[in-house]
Write a protein that holds these residues in place. Structure first.
Motif, mmCIF file in Angstrom:
data_model
loop_
_atom_site.group_PDB
_atom_site.id
_atom_site.type_symbol
_atom_site.label_atom_id
_atom_site.label_comp_id
_atom_site.label_asym_id
_atom_site.label_seq_id
_atom_site.Cartn_x
_atom_site.Cartn_y
_atom_site.Cartn_z
ATOM 1 N N TRP A 1 54.522 118.668 31.403
ATOM 2 C CA TRP A 1 54.940 119.837 32.183
ATOM 3 C C TRP A 1 56.141 120.554 31.561
ATOM 4 O O TRP A 1 56.249 121.782 31.669
ATOM 5 N N LEU B 1 50.633 121.092 39.810
ATOM 6 C CA LEU B 1 51.167 119.932 39.103
ATOM 7 C C LEU B 1 50.101 118.913 38.715
ATOM 8 O O LEU B 1 50.088 118.433 37.579
ATOM 9 N N VAL C 1 59.881 121.709 35.715
ATOM 10 C CA VAL C 1 59.341 123.062 35.690
ATOM 11 C C VAL C 1 60.410 124.087 36.047
ATOM 12 O O VAL C 1 60.519 125.158 35.433
#
Length: 359
Positions: free
Chosen positions: A163, A181, A205
């Protein structure tokens, strides 16, 4: 702080304008059908209500290797999906295209392949949901054919670092790009383990994408039954992703990948089946009413082994139940063999399913 408020206001106005311009692409009549958005920003609320009718480009980029599951992502599919749907969900198996160590460095050729799809969709004006899909080990599941195993000690760290790279790559992309996610956390992630891991991934993020809408779903495969277990971080740009395949003995009849395949011949939809379908989305609506965070139906579909008349009835019922609650949705899926709405063989619509979803 002042400039942040200005940017947020401008984002809300832009999303509102885009929503108005997208009415021709599979949009529902949302008048009076608004979800409770008391705990999200105005921009995220507007975006959630703008997602409308969508489709998953499934079994393509989330296969262990593109093409393993019988279909590849063709430019034609980008054009067709963007023309007829307002939102396209893009499932991606990043974990099998990243180095096996904790850093999980994503293969650049694969990253460019995904970015081509994202950019092409955004250029056509649709909303895009980009996720991490089928990271089997993170839920403790068995591996798919051609999926490689990594050291169990680095599984979660790889997820965070995947991520980190996705977020950095897309930090300047339009807000019509939504991050999701993890598809269907389950197994060893059920309940609190997912709450902990999701918070860590979201924090990563937010280092590069402070205002982007992010979807987080409950455990037990994004099932609404686990919504009470979902504990979200304090963040005003979240949307909750749920999936439904109720009644399961109808939607999954005849699938070959289950250890014990369900018998075929199940029809739909009688009063009991309709009640189970509406109850699922009513639970999601009640959760939204209580928590003030919008809900999105990221997957629903009925396997092609069922008779067409029943599948059409199921699809139309689920579509109607979602839309009357103001819940945007994405059909599973576009052009593969589970419940595709487009046929690669005939290069045309599976017309009864298309009508059930879009007419």
């Amino acid at each position: 702080m002042f400039m942040q408020h200005v940017r947020t206001a401008l984002a809300a106005l832009m999303l509102g304008a885009l929503a108005m311009g997208a009415q021709a692409r599979g949009s529902a009549d949302d008048a009076g059908r608004q979800q409770n958005c008391s705990n999200v920003s105005r921009a995220t609320c507007t975006l959630a209500h703008s997602l409308g009718r969508g489709v998953n480009l499934g079994n393509m980029l989330e296969a262990p290797r593109e093409g393993d599951w019988g279909v590849k992502l063709e430019p034609e599919y980008i054009d067709i999906a963007a023309k007829h749907f307002r939102t396209v969900r893009l499932p991606v198996r990043w974990s099998n295209h990243a180095s096996p160590g904790a850093d999980a460095t994503i293969d650049e050729a694969f990253a460019r392949r995904v970015q081509w799809a994202v950019d092409a969709l955004l250029a056509r004006g649709v909303y895009v949901i980009l996720n991490v899909h089928h990271y089997s080990q993170i839920s403790g599941n068995g591996l798919h054919n051609h999926e490689f195993r990594v050291d169990p000690d680095v599984v979660d760290t790889r997820f965070i670092n995947i991520w980190k790279q996705i977020a950095e790559r897309y930090k300047s992309h339009p807000q019509r790009l939504v991050f999701e996610l993890l598809n269907e956390p389950n197994g060893k992630l059920d309940g609190e383990p997912w709450n902990v891991l999701a918070a860590k991934a979201l924090a990563e993020v937010r280092k590069t994408n402070p205002d982007r809408a992010v979807m987080i779903g409950p455990t037990y495969w994004n099932n609404v039954r686990d919504l009470p277990k979902l504990k979200l971080p304090a963040d005003r740009n979240l949307i909750v992703a749920v999936h439904t395949y109720d009644p399961f003995d109808f939607t999954h009849q005849g699938v070959t990948w289950r250890p014990e395949p369900m018998p075929t011949g199940k029809t739909c939809c009688n009063a009991t089946q309709k009640r189970s379908m509406s109850d699922t989305l009513e639970k999601a609506r009640r959760w939204n009413a209580q928590h003030g965070i919008p809900v999105h139906l990221g997957e629903f579909g009925a396997h092609s082994a069922g008779d067409m008349e029943s599948r059409v009835a199921w699809a139309r019922t689920m579509r109607d139940e979602a839309e009357k609650r103001g819940i945007g949705w994405a059909w599973w899926e576009f052009a593969s063999d589970f419940s595709g709405v487009w046929s690669p063989e005939t290069r045309g619509w599976v017309e009864p399913i298309r009508r059930a979803l879009l007419d």
